[in-house]
Write an enzyme that holds these catalytic residues in place. Structure first.
Site, PDB file in Angstrom:
ATOM      1  N   ARG A   1       1.137  -1.665  -0.019  1.00 19.86           N
ATOM      2  CA  ARG A   1      -0.071   0.041  -0.101  1.00 19.86           C
ATOM      3  C   ARG A   1       0.583   1.233   0.333  1.00 19.86           C
ATOM      4  O   ARG A   1       0.132   2.392  -0.100  1.00 19.86           O
ATOM      5  CB  ARG A   1      -0.932  -0.330   1.211  1.00 19.86           C
ATOM      6  CG  ARG A   1      -1.929  -1.030   1.294  1.00 19.86           C
ATOM      7  CD  ARG A   1      -2.863   0.109   0.026  1.00 19.86           C
ATOM      8  NE  ARG A   1      -3.959   0.662   0.344  1.00 19.86           N
ATOM      9  CZ  ARG A   1      -4.906   1.509   1.469  1.00 19.86           C
ATOM     10  NH1 ARG A   1      -5.850   0.185   1.722  1.00 19.86           N
ATOM     11  NH2 ARG A   1      -5.216   2.278   2.098  1.00 19.86           N
TER      12      ARG A   1
ATOM     13  N   HIS B   1      16.032  -9.885   5.326  1.00 18.11           N
ATOM     14  CA  HIS B   1      16.271 -10.766   3.954  1.00 18.11           C
ATOM     15  C   HIS B   1      16.431  -9.411   2.614  1.00 18.11           C
ATOM     16  O   HIS B   1      15.581 -10.046   2.428  1.00 18.11           O
ATOM     17  CB  HIS B   1      16.162 -12.124   3.689  1.00 18.11           C
ATOM     18  CG  HIS B   1      16.574 -12.696   3.004  1.00 18.11           C
ATOM     19  ND1 HIS B   1      16.465 -13.676   2.072  1.00 18.11           N
ATOM     20  CD2 HIS B   1      16.947 -12.014   1.373  1.00 18.11           C
ATOM     21  CE1 HIS B   1      17.492 -13.810   1.347  1.00 18.11           C
ATOM     22  NE2 HIS B   1      17.215 -12.700   0.351  1.00 18.11           N
TER      23      HIS B   1
ATOM     24  N   GLU C   1      20.628 -11.616   5.601  1.00 18.03           N
ATOM     25  CA  GLU C   1      20.690 -12.780   4.670  1.00 18.03           C
ATOM     26  C   GLU C   1      20.183 -11.906   3.282  1.00 18.03           C
ATOM     27  O   GLU C   1      20.080 -10.981   3.326  1.00 18.03           O
ATOM     28  CB  GLU C   1      19.397 -13.399   4.780  1.00 18.03           C
ATOM     29  CG  GLU C   1      18.603 -14.370   6.092  1.00 18.03           C
ATOM     30  CD  GLU C   1      17.847 -15.103   5.930  1.00 18.03           C
ATOM     31  OE1 GLU C   1      17.262 -16.066   6.534  1.00 18.03           O
ATOM     32  OE2 GLU C   1      16.686 -14.535   5.602  1.00 18.03           O
TER      33      GLU C   1
ATOM     34  N   HIS D   1      12.341 -22.191   6.908  1.00 19.54           N
ATOM     35  CA  HIS D   1      12.424 -22.196   6.498  1.00 19.54           C
ATOM     36  C   HIS D   1      10.956 -23.074   6.359  1.00 19.54           C
ATOM     37  O   HIS D   1      10.801 -24.304   6.969  1.00 19.54           O
ATOM     38  CB  HIS D   1      13.113 -22.501   4.546  1.00 19.54           C
ATOM     39  CG  HIS D   1      12.015 -21.724   3.299  1.00 19.54           C
ATOM     40  ND1 HIS D   1      12.629 -20.771   2.944  1.00 19.54           N
ATOM     41  CD2 HIS D   1      11.019 -22.329   2.589  1.00 19.54           C
ATOM     42  CE1 HIS D   1      12.097 -20.475   2.388  1.00 19.54           C
ATOM     43  NE2 HIS D   1      10.503 -21.338   1.629  1.00 19.54           N
TER      44      HIS D   1
ATOM     45  N   GLY E   1       9.677 -16.972   9.543  1.00 18.73           N
ATOM     46  CA  GLY E   1       9.148 -15.502   9.147  1.00 18.73           C
ATOM     47  C   GLY E   1       7.693 -15.388   9.057  1.00 18.73           C
ATOM     48  O   GLY E   1       6.870 -15.227   9.067  1.00 18.73           O
TER      49      GLY E   1
END
Length: 252
Positions: A18, A43, A73, A200, A223
């Site tokens: 946005r 990252h 990262e 991951h 995350g």
């Protein structure tokens, strides 16, 4: 003990969809640390699709103020471009406790494979030395099942981060041995003197199983699942739930 580092990329994805500054990655980082996260991960990609260079500076300052780990990262081979000074330059400016090297490209939706040390080892060695000269601990992204994982030590890495996407997929499909390959790869790395991180697609649903079966995981970086779960339970409560999982894994 396994440390919990919260990856804030998805907060930045929502903000960037946005424009403006909502949701605020700094406020999210503060909330995560107040709830018990041991550190923060970002990252930044060259295309600035989520975390940007200015976010790195703000969150790096927060982590220094709090005395917690900041983990950056990125792909060490990606050249600088407008808005992205390059991974080495970002680390030179912020001096994170850890840099995690990941072989991803602009076209990838997310990081989905580790380094090929036979192909990339010689090119990685001087880059890893450059990051370590900045005082950064260096972790490299590796595939579970990679028979050459010990070569990460030979190119100078301190740790490896196991790519746990295939584990999460197998676990979701009901595979009771889903973590076996990850455990074997972790042991190979540890025998070479490497520390082991993981990340991951780890979630509250699969993380206890993973930590119970993969020995001596030093850090998990989470995350996507964490932010998704936080939409329902709240960010503070979700981070506290993950802290409970990693703390329980360390208990005898």
């Amino acid at each position: 003990m396994t440390a919990l580092s919260v990856n804030l990329n998805k907060i930045a994805v929502l903000r960037n969809s946005r424009g403006g500054n909502e949701p605020d990655v700094l406020r999210a980082g503060i909330t995560c640390l107040d709830a018990g996260a041991h550190g923060l991960t970002v990252h930044p990609r060259p295309d600035a699709r989520h975390i940007r260079a200015d976010d790195v500076a703000v969150l790096g300052a927060l982590c220094r103020e709090r005395g917690v780990e900041f983990n950056i990262e990125g792909n060490p081979f990606a050249p600088p471009r407008p808005g992205y000074p390059g991974l080495l330059a970002l680390c030179d400016a912020e001096r994170p406790a850890q840099v995690t090297l990941v072989p991803d490209g602009d076209g990838q939706l997310t990081s989905d494979h580790g380094f090929d040390f036979a192909r990339d080892g010689d090119a990685l060695r001087p880059l890893i030395a450059a990051f370590k000269a900045l005082g950064c601990r260096v972790s490299v992204f590796v595939n579970v099942g990679d028979p050459d994982v010990a070569r990460a030590a030979a190119v100078g890495a301190d740790r490896v981060e196991l790519y746990t996407g295939p584990f999460a997929e197998a676990f979701a499909a009901g595979d009771v041995d889903a973590a076996r390959a990850a455990a074997q790869t972790a042991c190979l790395a540890q025998a070479a003197g490497l520390g082991v991180n993981a990340g991951h697609d780890l979630s509250q649903g699969n993380l206890p199983h993973f930590l119970a079966r993969v020995p001596n995981v030093l850090e998990v970086s989470i995350g996507h699942a964490l932010i998704g779960e936080a939409l329902y339970a709240g960010l503070d409560a979700t981070v506290r739930a993950y802290r409970h999982i990693v703390d329980a894994a360390a208990s005898p």
